[in-house]
Design an enzyme around this catalytic site. Structure first.
Site, PDB file in Angstrom:
ATOM      1  N   SER B  45      -9.404  11.780   7.778  1.00 39.62           N
ATOM      2  CA  SER B  45      -8.362  11.054   7.029  1.00 39.62           C
ATOM      3  C   SER B  45      -7.782  11.919   5.921  1.00 39.62           C
ATOM      4  O   SER B  45      -6.737  11.587   5.354  1.00 39.62           O
ATOM      5  CB  SER B  45      -8.956   9.786   6.404  1.00 39.62           C
ATOM      6  N   GLY B 129     -10.594   2.291  -2.720  1.00 37.44           N
ATOM      7  CA  GLY B 129     -11.640   2.257  -1.705  1.00 37.44           C
ATOM      8  C   GLY B 129     -11.664   0.873  -1.061  1.00 37.44           C
ATOM      9  O   GLY B 129     -12.142   0.702   0.048  1.00 37.44           O
ATOM     10  N   LEU B 131      -9.060  -1.288   0.470  1.00 38.85           N
ATOM     11  CA  LEU B 131      -7.708  -0.929   0.902  1.00 38.85           C
ATOM     12  C   LEU B 131      -6.657  -1.909   0.415  1.00 38.85           C
ATOM     13  O   LEU B 131      -6.926  -3.084   0.168  1.00 38.85           O
ATOM     14  CB  LEU B 131      -7.674  -0.792   2.424  1.00 38.85           C
ATOM     15  N   ASP B 161      -2.270   4.060   6.916  1.00 38.71           N
ATOM     16  CA  ASP B 161      -1.503   3.123   7.740  1.00 38.71           C
ATOM     17  C   ASP B 161      -2.286   1.843   7.997  1.00 38.71           C
ATOM     18  O   ASP B 161      -1.714   0.754   8.030  1.00 38.71           O
ATOM     19  CB  ASP B 161      -1.012   3.763   9.049  1.00 38.71           C
ATOM     20  N   ASN B 191      -1.374   8.054  10.589  1.00 47.13           N
ATOM     21  CA  ASN B 191      -2.123   8.912  11.523  1.00 47.13           C
ATOM     22  C   ASN B 191      -2.623   8.140  12.746  1.00 47.13           C
ATOM     23  O   ASN B 191      -3.442   8.633  13.507  1.00 47.13           O
ATOM     24  CB  ASN B 191      -3.254   9.654  10.791  1.00 47.13           C
ATOM     25  N   LYS B 253      -4.351  12.515  12.833  1.00 48.53           N
ATOM     26  CA  LYS B 253      -5.672  12.431  12.199  1.00 48.53           C
ATOM     27  C   LYS B 253      -6.496  13.630  12.637  1.00 48.53           C
ATOM     28  O   LYS B 253      -6.518  13.983  13.829  1.00 48.53           O
ATOM     29  CB  LYS B 253      -6.357  11.119  12.613  1.00 48.53           C
ATOM     30  N   HIS B 267     -13.525   8.635  12.558  1.00 48.25           N
ATOM     31  CA  HIS B 267     -13.250   8.105  11.220  1.00 48.25           C
ATOM     32  C   HIS B 267     -14.544   8.074  10.406  1.00 48.25           C
ATOM     33  O   HIS B 267     -15.583   7.650  10.888  1.00 48.25           O
ATOM     34  CB  HIS B 267     -12.680   6.689  11.302  1.00 48.25           C
ATOM     35  N   GLU B 372      -0.813 -13.811  -6.496  1.00 49.06           N
ATOM     36  CA  GLU B 372      -1.841 -13.600  -7.513  1.00 49.06           C
ATOM     37  C   GLU B 372      -2.529 -12.251  -7.389  1.00 49.06           C
ATOM     38  O   GLU B 372      -3.039 -11.721  -8.381  1.00 49.06           O
ATOM     39  CB  GLU B 372      -2.874 -14.730  -7.474  1.00 49.06           C
ATOM     40  N   HIS B 422      -6.050 -25.343 -16.041  1.00 47.86           N
ATOM     41  CA  HIS B 422      -6.215 -26.401 -15.045  1.00 47.86           C
ATOM     42  C   HIS B 422      -7.521 -26.237 -14.275  1.00 47.86           C
ATOM     43  O   HIS B 422      -7.544 -26.223 -13.039  1.00 47.86           O
ATOM     44  CB  HIS B 422      -5.046 -26.416 -14.047  1.00 47.86           C
TER      45      HIS B 422
END
Lengths: 630, 630
Positions: B45, B129, B131, B161, B191, B253, B267, B372, B422
């Protein structure tokens, strides 16, 4: 799935249009009446969508109101749950809620017509009211329809425009398009006004359409008060086979009450009695239009749940080193023999071992990619359809990213199973961003939750199997590393139980752990034995429900000397659970040492991190010695 | 903000291209070396993005490495934090990390070069870390640049991606476009491969571009290994004034190591030593290219924080009924006199009263709408830039929807202020979807958190003011309804303190509450007094840190008889906090009754719901009587 010739209703005639218009007016009148009577609620958000829902209810929704559990029924989910006056008014028009109940119980204590819809009502699939959740859940419902049940029901979702700012809506549309959910339609009530002023995009219908189309859904822009346009869009939506449809309906907030139409400052406000009276009179007064909804299509679900299938769990040899995440993968794969078991992955199935399920039941394995909100929402939707869905990812992401969805699953009282792997500092080199250290506290506080944290493979397998039959939200925390198998194949692990190791009548101290720290407690007990201190170890694999009786007895038999060690922050975790349990049991005397993670960890070898956090065997032994010497 | 003539670098000459190519090779070699030495990490990566980062570092990033705190520096955020080998290799090329540190400490215990970047490193703004978080935080950083600092720094974000499946990315792009953040560029390393197989869209660059453009950002699709295309895109990105740019870089990659290029299954795996050796040799072996980064532009921030400005807090009359949310609005508006105070709203500013800040400081009030995650991420980004940001919404949504962002804010050790209004069943008619009942448990378990729950207006105002100067994540829980002012204007409310009401030497029981239940405890004490039972009341406005000394003394002086009442589920909340505190103080004897919400509530009047949950005055009095009689 078959589409019967009656799928598309006959063209709307003038007479029918008149009756739909009368229904829409009634929905408006009833929305005003019930909210004004309650003194609160969201009438203006109901008025904008009344025409949309009148056409849907009369001509497109296929639903047997007397048999809401019928698997062939369409689903109608109000993602904008605050439009509950409209939803309940539809129920009245459908004949399942009486006028008296609508007018006199809405939002009252003890009533089922709550401020936002919940499944206390048999026609409500899931609680909504936290925006951006209804559509993601509907994706799960529609996944079931297309890939599991293979029934031609349709899922209709009413969304607000404000909630399109929630990322979860885009996770949902993305997955709906990826999975070709032609059986899903979102109707967006673009009334331009949020709670506190105009929405971001106001009436920029093209901007909405571009986003929707870019995410792979079909966008249909209509005037949300034109019955013909609404009818045409709903027809086209239902007949689209392989693409979700988003009907972007330009509407006017407060439509039907001219003095508040398109006015800011009227969100979430009931009309005062005098205004309501005038508005209702202008609309023609109360009416009692009754709608006969089209019946659902026939068909039999392709999958029939069968909880009685004999499942053979994998077994392991005592002493072999096995990661509990691997045991989860093996156990959930064994559960694939039950046709209702489904697994959802957050693109880490090779690490969580959930991916092993795909090998044995590829048709019941759904890849949700890195979208944990949608991951949990899909599990909720599958639960609505009666499936036993396991959603798994790394514990840090699985609990914290979709925590609002988990909270709302509690409000819905649906049944979902969450398995979070790679918990705590034990994960090692990847560092703190990947370490769940607050998941137990968060999950314990969720309504209906069960929290499990097994220490070895056989207990994991048994608990995973038990989760399949556990109502509510069950969460299992799994460990990254491989540790020795402790238990034999015949050992039982009931929820709410615990396992006591090495108890004797004259134990001086008890060491309580779960998961990784159970191994540390066992090692500590050996160290203590060498220095002549008798310690028993309690494997607290069931953190909620918790084994109050054993904890109380442990406390009494060790004169209150207890060490709890947990790979979690010191607040709200296992130590808290033990303290709460002992307090509830009114235990007279307690000297409890809580060893937990108290500083931000870094990267490193698991053993170094356990040591640095002060939760490894030597710290446990030292804390026990302190208690005994005290 | 001025744009100096040097903004756009001179066209890249062949010689410079060669040196960039050499740098990219070195980044690859170093990424392989450090991860292979560590035995873990994400080299593939890193390899895919090496060319992108080599061009950025050499020609576009404007940064003074010796002075990372310089407000004029560009920001570089690795949203794909797992590419840490690449980031750290860039630091080596920039001369701030030595080769020895990179090769021998990466991912080691105690090292600052952790598995995923954290601000332990002075050049890292926020921990990544998890994502989909780097880009939302960058939106906050860029908001500060454009609207507050008015400095021409640029924010560069490297995204993966896979993380584009996270809804939070789309919340971020939406807000970046809405706020015209031309000073923000995301570089997406497309990649094609995720952790567990191909990504959803693989190399469908057009699909990505359509989404990006639909959300209002400029999309530039390039070959991520073509230095000229990269350079051109980065130049164009920086010179776009009013629109964020997303560079969609098609990459491979593992690029540079032919045997693993574009291969699934690589990976998050370090190359084995023999493979690494071969790959490094094929790349030409280790090198020591040193990059001289362009200096930041000159300029002075338009806002200079000044914590010494005298702030006059509002005051109230004892006995007046005031909602604590209203007190928050008044207090934070008073804090507007401090130029660094900023308020972020989740489109409920009229309910939370945050909207009052807009009246006094419109330029420091940002409407984030119903998103949020982005709400909290923006606060984090503003904290990176030195601002004191208050983010507020309903407690149920503010804590649970962005909980992963709050967790990561803890890992980043940034300073943010969250005000959730609330809370609890006290909200009444809106029902359980709107009731925060797990927020205290969740927030207590977050690293660096402070948890406050005042019961009246003056204590709220003082605590809001204290939050502005409190490091870490401070959370204040506010109540919907109006209740009497208890405290006079001179009363002080230090963090970690409490207030004891009606203590006498012969108290038989203590009643502990906070927020709404403090009022119930006071009423219960009166009822008890009428039946001759002496009870003191403890206002536990500071739940974390907690007043251990007072709790211990209370326990000793009441012979261990304590009732805790809380408008929160029974797990991990105020009761747990008290139990943890007393356990840490090794209090000898304790009979604690915990009154908390134990069933799913519905809609209704607040008083009916408090009664139904068993946390109102009469239940507290009854529990106290039971303890006293026992």
């Amino acid at each position: 799935m078959s589409k019967d010739p009656e799928m598309r209703p006959a063209p709307m005639q003038a007479e029918e249009a008149d009756s739909i218009r009368a229904l829409a007016t009634q929905l408006r009148v009833d929305s005003i009446r019930c909210s004004t009577n309650a003194g609160s609620g969201h009438p203006t958000s109901s008025l904008s969508a009344a025409d949309l829902m009148a056409v849907l209810l009369t001509r497109h929704l296929r639903y047997d109101w007397e048999h809401p559990a019928l698997p062939n029924n369409d689903h109608l989910i109000f993602s904008k749950g605050h439009a509950s006056p409209l939803l309940y008014s539809m129920y009245r028009a459908a004949g399942v809620v009486e006028e008296d109940e609508l007018l006199n119980t809405y939002r009252q204590f003890g009533a089922r017509l709550q401020g936002h819809p919940t499944p206390v009502l048999p026609w409500v699939d899931v609680a909504t009211g936290s925006l951006g959740q209804g559509l993601p859940v509907a994706v799960g419902v529609s996944l079931a329809g297309r890939y599991l049940d293979k029934l031609p029901f349709h899922t209709w979702v009413l969304c607000g425009d404000s909630e399109l700012a929630e990322g979860s809506i885009w996770e949902a549309l993305d997955k709906a398009a990826y999975y070709k959910l032609g059986n899903l339609t979102a109707v967006v009530d673009v009334n331009r006004l949020g709670q506190d002023g105009p929405t971001e995009l106001q009436w920029d219908m093209d901007a909405y359409a571009r986003r929707v189309e870019a995410f792979g859904a079909r966008a249909l822009v209509i005037d949300g008060h034109d019955l013909g346009q609404i009818d045409d869009a709903l027809s086209r939506a239902r007949s689209e086979p392989d693409r979700p449809t988003v009907i972007l309906a330009k509407t006017i907030k407060g439509k039907g009450v001219p003095e508040i139409e398109d006015q800011n400052g009227w969100h979430g406000k009931a009309l005062p009695a005098d205004m309501a009276e005038k508005a209702i009179a202008a609309l023609g007064g109360p009416s009692s239009v009754h709608v006969t909804t089209r019946p659902p299509e026939s068909g039999t679900p392709a999958i029939t749940p069968d909880a009685h299938v004999a499942v053979t769990l994998p077994d392991w040899k005592v002493g072999d080193k096995v990661a509990t995440r691997a045991a989860f993968g093996a156990a959930v794969s064994a559960l694939a023999d039950r046709p209702e078991v489904v697994v959802l992955d957050g693109e880490v199935g090779n690490s969580t071992h959930a991916g092993e399920f795909k090998e044995v039941a590829p048709g019941r394995y759904f890849e949700i990619f890195i979208a944990e909100q949608q991951l949990v929402a899909a599990a909720i939707g599958l639960s609505v359809r009666g499936y036993v869905a396991f959603a798994s990812s790394f514990a840090a992401f699985l609990v914290s990213r979709p925590f609002d969805f988990i909270r709302m699953a509690g409000v819905s009282e649906v049944n979902i199973r969450l398995v979070g792997t790679h918990a705590g500092v034990e994960i090692g080199q990847d560092g703190p961003s990947q370490m769940a250290l607050e998941d137990i506290a968060a999950m314990r506080a969720v309504h209906s939750s069960t929290v499990l944290y097994p220490s070895d493979a056989p207990s994991t397998a048994q608990l995973v199997s038990a989760m399949a039959d556990t109502p509510g939200i069950s969460y299992l925390r799994a460990t990254r590393g491989a540790y020795p198998v402790i238990y034999g194949p015949d050992e039982q692990f009931p929820l709410g139980g615990s396992k006591v190791h090495g108890a004797s009548a004259d134990d001086q101290v008890a060491l309580i752990g779960a998961g990784i720290t159970l191994h540390e407690c066992l090692a500590a007990a050996e160290q203590l034995a060498q220095s002549g201190i008798k310690a028993r170890v309690v494997d607290l694999y069931s953190i909620k429900p918790i084994d109050v009786d054993t904890l109380r007895r442990t406390c009494l038999e060790t004169d209150g000397r207890i060490v709890v060690a947990e790979d979690h922050y010191a607040q709200g975790g296992i130590g808290s659970a033990v303290l709460e349990a002992l307090a509830s049991a009114n235990t007279p005397k307690l000297h409890l040492a809580l060893l937990a993670v108290r500083e931000l960890p870094g990267s490193g070898e698991p053993k170094d991190l356990l040591n640095a956090a002060g939760i490894s065997a030597r710290h446990i032994a030292a804390a026990a010695r302190d208690l005994v010497m005290d």
